[in-house]
Scaffold this active site. Structure first.
Site, PDB file in Angstrom:
ATOM      1  N   LYS A 189      -2.435  11.381  -1.547  1.00  0.00           N
ATOM      2  CA  LYS A 189      -1.960  11.272  -0.159  1.00  0.00           C
ATOM      3  C   LYS A 189      -0.820  10.261  -0.084  1.00  0.00           C
ATOM      4  CE  LYS A 189      -2.995   8.690   3.402  1.00  0.00           C
ATOM      5  NZ  LYS A 189      -1.770   8.542   4.182  1.00  0.00           N
ATOM      6  N   GLU A 262      -4.637  -1.795  -6.136  1.00  0.00           N
ATOM      7  CA  GLU A 262      -3.472  -2.664  -6.279  1.00  0.00           C
ATOM      8  C   GLU A 262      -3.104  -3.077  -4.873  1.00  0.00           C
ATOM      9  OE1 GLU A 262      -0.197  -3.948  -5.953  1.00  0.00           O
ATOM     10  OE2 GLU A 262       0.833  -2.282  -6.953  1.00  0.00           O
ATOM     11  N   CYS A 296       4.781  -5.631  -3.004  1.00  0.00           N
ATOM     12  CA  CYS A 296       3.519  -6.371  -3.048  1.00  0.00           C
ATOM     13  C   CYS A 296       3.639  -7.584  -3.969  1.00  0.00           C
ATOM     14  CB  CYS A 296       2.398  -5.460  -3.488  1.00  0.00           C
ATOM     15  SG  CYS A 296       2.862  -4.437  -4.883  1.00  0.00           S
ATOM     16  N   GLU A 393       0.545 -12.476   3.666  1.00  0.00           N
ATOM     17  CA  GLU A 393       1.592 -11.596   3.156  1.00  0.00           C
ATOM     18  C   GLU A 393       2.411 -11.066   4.335  1.00  0.00           C
ATOM     19  OE1 GLU A 393       0.397  -7.830   1.389  1.00  0.00           O
ATOM     20  OE2 GLU A 393       1.954  -8.087  -0.120  1.00  0.00           O
TER      21      GLU A 393
END
Lengths: 483, 348
Positions: A189, A262, A296, A393
């Site tokens: 997806k 991840e 990331c 983040e």
């Protein structure tokens, strides 16, 4: 850039990439069992060019019934795919990689239209790396017995894979290539806002005569992803995305099938006093402004030795003023658009938090286009460990600058985070690189460079940045039974 | 869909230009460079130990990083109007050069003619910045260029090796000056530099600069023999400290000659030296630059590393011969819309 009268002597004219090479249909269906089929319930989802806010096309919105069809198609294909000789699987993967390379300009244009990233990056980084990953894993397909995973590693079965919007085709390649090389079939997806290159990849699979059902692509939203990972017919989940969603995936699966995650990061980029300053500044820029900071492993926390912090920040601001922000299709653009209004809102609120907490905010003087989702490169100085902008983040072009006095303090501050994905070390002293890398709790450490990737080098995190590796023989381990 | 509402939270803070004192406080390695040049003030010459400490105190250059940055800038796409601007700018920055044992007055005269009016079909273009010859041909060039704005540059100081006594090197320079050279291209003593005798290198440059007086002095580092980027940066700073008006990559007699990463390191040096002293030193890339594409890549480098203030014939030069014709052909292609043949431009 227009900053003075002399610039008129040499003003870069617009150099737009031709978009005609990547025609976009009015509508796209789901890719199940080697065919494009409409969603059972007929749901549709628009995808937008974030640089112009124009709707590019609409794609299918897959629901639980579509997920079921796709998983069954993958299941039907899996036994034959796993029984196929490794060299034949490899041949098909090589064919896919070659087709991707041949169509690289088309894929780059599509990626930039859908994601907002500069064409320079999709052309020079995303697509070549995606091809490299497929090439690399194609080579493993007939050599699995030598990967250090036992004499005859067996595939897990059907892999459910959910990927983010920041590197759409690259993340697809990271997920699909090792799964296919080891004899698994996949249901993937793509992210809700960036489905187009995955659909083009589906066309490439058809073009390559990949057996039907080996790769299935389901476009859709969060419900699609949730339906996919909770489907009882899957044997493996691989997810790249936020730590929050990663946690919920883990809860849903509760150990039922193997998972690799991840997740987020808050990478520390550590600049020691003896660092090569000009190149370190480039590394800082690549670390946090590459892909508008939506990486990331971004080096979002800059840790600078106190004696050189002013020199570094001054050089950084001078450099940031030369970054060209604007039309992502222009080959000279360095900073493109933010992928979605939601993401822009998240960045804006964290920037506001940084200001409210008392850090000094500097933004690049680049003017922002009127339409589209844009965020000027931003640098916070005087940031402390307790600030939200040093802990959360941001996933945007926002850098937090902190200082340290000793190597031990640099390590302590670098490790003072819930994340552990990536870090950078800048020093001329080789022994210090080794010592600091040893002490960093991060899956990836770069020395005197940042954000460099290679398919043979395993990538992944520790702590709340997830587990499992992608790339290298270590990446294959996530797709085979450990005997 | 909502139009973007992102606004900078604070107005951009303009860069406070760092004061020399501030820079030195932050980076003491800069201290010896901040004062008068050694050519202006021979008494200020530091000991070799002090020079060594300062040069080694400069921030290091990471080879992988600098090559990566140069490659990234080389991928800039310079088209249409920008290309046209770049081509005329590049023409105005050329030191049209002939440095062969076989040079004759006739060859130099035709080169001078080309320097003044590079393309007779296009009188709006040109002239180039200078003609560059050996000292014995300076007089010929001076006569041929009389009344034109084109400078006469002469290589000197036992070019290209520089392996002669300071006395001979100075006599060579004096000859060129006496013949009317308005720019001198000297070579540094690479042997002394590689042996760590920075004081000798600096003293020679300062001596030649004193001889030159107001005449522009270009100091050739011969980066192909210095080999490392750290050496290039140190040689650049040393030359500027001694009194160079321009720092130049190469003689053209040693491979590799000018490269993008080497020029990038030198452009960083002149940028930082300007921040420290306020004195703007130029850069000359010489040797191996043959095509318009190459020239435009160098201009991008100048624009984005040193800044647009260096985009003038005083700030940047190309030492080249074949480059000019390629620029002329590309310029005609832009005007005519079709490619022209090398036959359509004059040999020299």
């Amino acid at each position: 850039m227009t900053s003075g009268p002399t610039t008129a002597l040499f003003d870069y004219a617009p150099a737009p990439e031709a978009i005609g090479i990547a025609p976009i249909a009015n509508s796209y269906d789901l890719f199940i069992g080697g065919q494009f089929v409409p969603p059972v319930a007929g749901g549709r989802l628009a995808t937008v060019n974030p640089a112009t806010e124009q709707i590019l096309t609409e794609v299918g919105l897959a629901d639980a019934a579509d997920v079921d069809r796709a998983v069954k198609a993958a299941r039907r294909a899996q036994e034959g795919w796993a029984r196929m000789r490794g060299r034949d699987r490899g041949k098909l993967l090589f064919r896919i990689a070659r087709l991707m390379a041949e169509r690289s300009r088309e894929l780059a244009v599509l990626e930039t239209l859908d994601n907002g990233k500069p064409i320079r990056e999709s052309r020079d980084v995303d697509i070549p790396l995606a091809c490299a990953h497929v090439f690399y894993h194609a080579g493993w397909a007939d050599k699995l017995g030598y990967a250090g995973l036992g004499a005859n590693p067996r595939p897990l079965g059907v892999a459910a894979q959910v990927i983010p919007w920041n590197f759409p085709l690259l993340m697809l390649a990271w997920k699909i290539a090792p799964a296919l090389a080891t004899g698994n079939t996949v249901v993937l997806k793509p992210a809700e806002t960036t489905p187009l290159t995955a659909l083009r990849f589906a066309e490439i699979c058809q073009q390559a005569d990949l057996p039907p059902g080996v790769v299935n692509i389901l476009t859709g939203g969060p419900q699609t992803g949730a339906a996919l990972i909770s489907h009882p017919g899957i044997d493996k989940v691989a997810f790249t995305g936020s730590t929050e969603v990663g946690r919920s995936i883990q809860r849903t699966l509760a150990g039922r099938v193997p998972v690799t995650l991840e997740l987020g990061g808050k990478g520390a980029n550590i600049i020691f006093e003896d660092a090569p300053i000009d190149q370190a500044v480039e590394g800082i820029v690549e670390g946090i402004f590459f892909n508008q900071g939506a990486v990331c492993c971004a080096g979002s926390r800059l840790l600078v030795a106190e004696p050189i912090v002013e020199v570094v920040v001054e050089a950084l601001q001078r450099r940031l003023a030369t970054l060209r922000l604007g039309d992502p299709m222009d080959k000279n653009t360095d900073i493109g658009a933010i992928n979605s209004p939601d993401q822009l809102a998240r960045i804006t609120s964290l920037v506001a938090a940084g200001v409210a907490e008392g850090a000094a905010c500097w933004t690049s003087p680049a003017p922002l286009p009127e339409r589209g989702y844009w965020c000027a490169p931003t640098v916070f100085t005087g940031v402390h460990q307790t600030h939200r902008i040093a802990r959360e983040e941001i996933f945007g072009p926002v850098l937090s600058v902190l200082t340290f006095r000793t190597p031990a303090e640099a390590l302590a501050k670098a490790n003072d985070t819930t994340y552990g994905l990536a870090a950078g070390v800048w020093t001329e002293k080789g022994s210090r690189i080794l010592a600091i890398a040893e002490g960093l709790h991060a899956g990836v450490v770069w020395a005197n460079t940042y954000n460099r990737f290679d398919p043979s080098s395993p990538f992944g995190g520790v702590k709340e940045s997830g587990y499992g590796r992608e790339g290298g023989p270590q990446g294959l381990a996530g797709y085979v039974h450990a005997d | 869909m909502a139009v973007s509402t992102w606004q900078p939270i604070l107005a951009p803070v303009p860069d406070a230009a760092p004061t020399p004192a501030g820079l030195i406080a932050l980076h003491p390695g800069y201290a010896p460079f901040a004062g008068a040049t050694l050519a202006e003030d021979p008494a200020a010459t530091p000991s070799n130990a002090a020079l060594t400490a300062s040069l080694r105190g400069l921030p290091a250059v990471d080879a992988v990083g600098v090559e990566r940055r140069a490659a990234a800038l080389a991928s800039r796409s310079i088209k249409t109007t920008a290309k046209a601007q770049g081509i005329s700018l590049a023409v105005s920055m050329i030191d049209l050069t002939t440095l062969e044992g076989s040079d004759t007055p006739g060859k130099v005269r035709s080169l001078c003619r080309k320097a003044v009016l590079p393309d007779p079909a296009d009188p709006a273009l040109g002239p180039v910045a200078a003609v560059c010859v050996y000292p014995d041909l300076v007089a010929t060039a001076v006569t041929a260029l009389a009344g034109s704005p084109v400078h006469v540059a002469s290589v000197a100081t036992a070019f290209p090796a520089g392996r002669a006594s300071l006395r001979v090197r100075c006599a060579d320079t004096a000859d060129a000056l006496a013949a009317g050279a308005t720019e001198i291209d000297m070579v540094i003593d690479r042997g002394a530099f590689l042996a760590g005798d920075y004081a000798t290198v600096a003293a020679h440059i300062a001596e030649v600069k004193r001889l030159c007086g107001g005449v522009h002095l270009k100091v050739i580092l011969e980066t192909g023999e210095l080999a490392t980027y750290d050496n290039v940066r140190r040689a650049a700073w040393l030359s500027m400290l001694a009194g160079a008006d321009v720092i130049k990559t190469s003689t053209g007699k040693v491979a590799p000659a000018a490269t993008l990463p080497v020029t990038l390191v030198m452009l960083e040096a002149v940028r930082d030296y300007h921040a420290l002293t306020g004195r703007r030193v130029g850069v000359k890339a010489a040797g191996g630059i043959r095509t318009t594409k190459d020239a435009l890549r160098y201009l991008v480098l100048v624009n984005e590393i040193a800044g647009p203030d260096w985009l003038t014939p005083a700030g940047f030069r190309f030492g080249a011969s074949a480059l000019l014709n390629d620029l002329l052909m590309q310029r005609r292609r832009l005007t005519l819309g079709s490619y022209v043949s090398p036959r359509d431009v004059s040999v020299d």
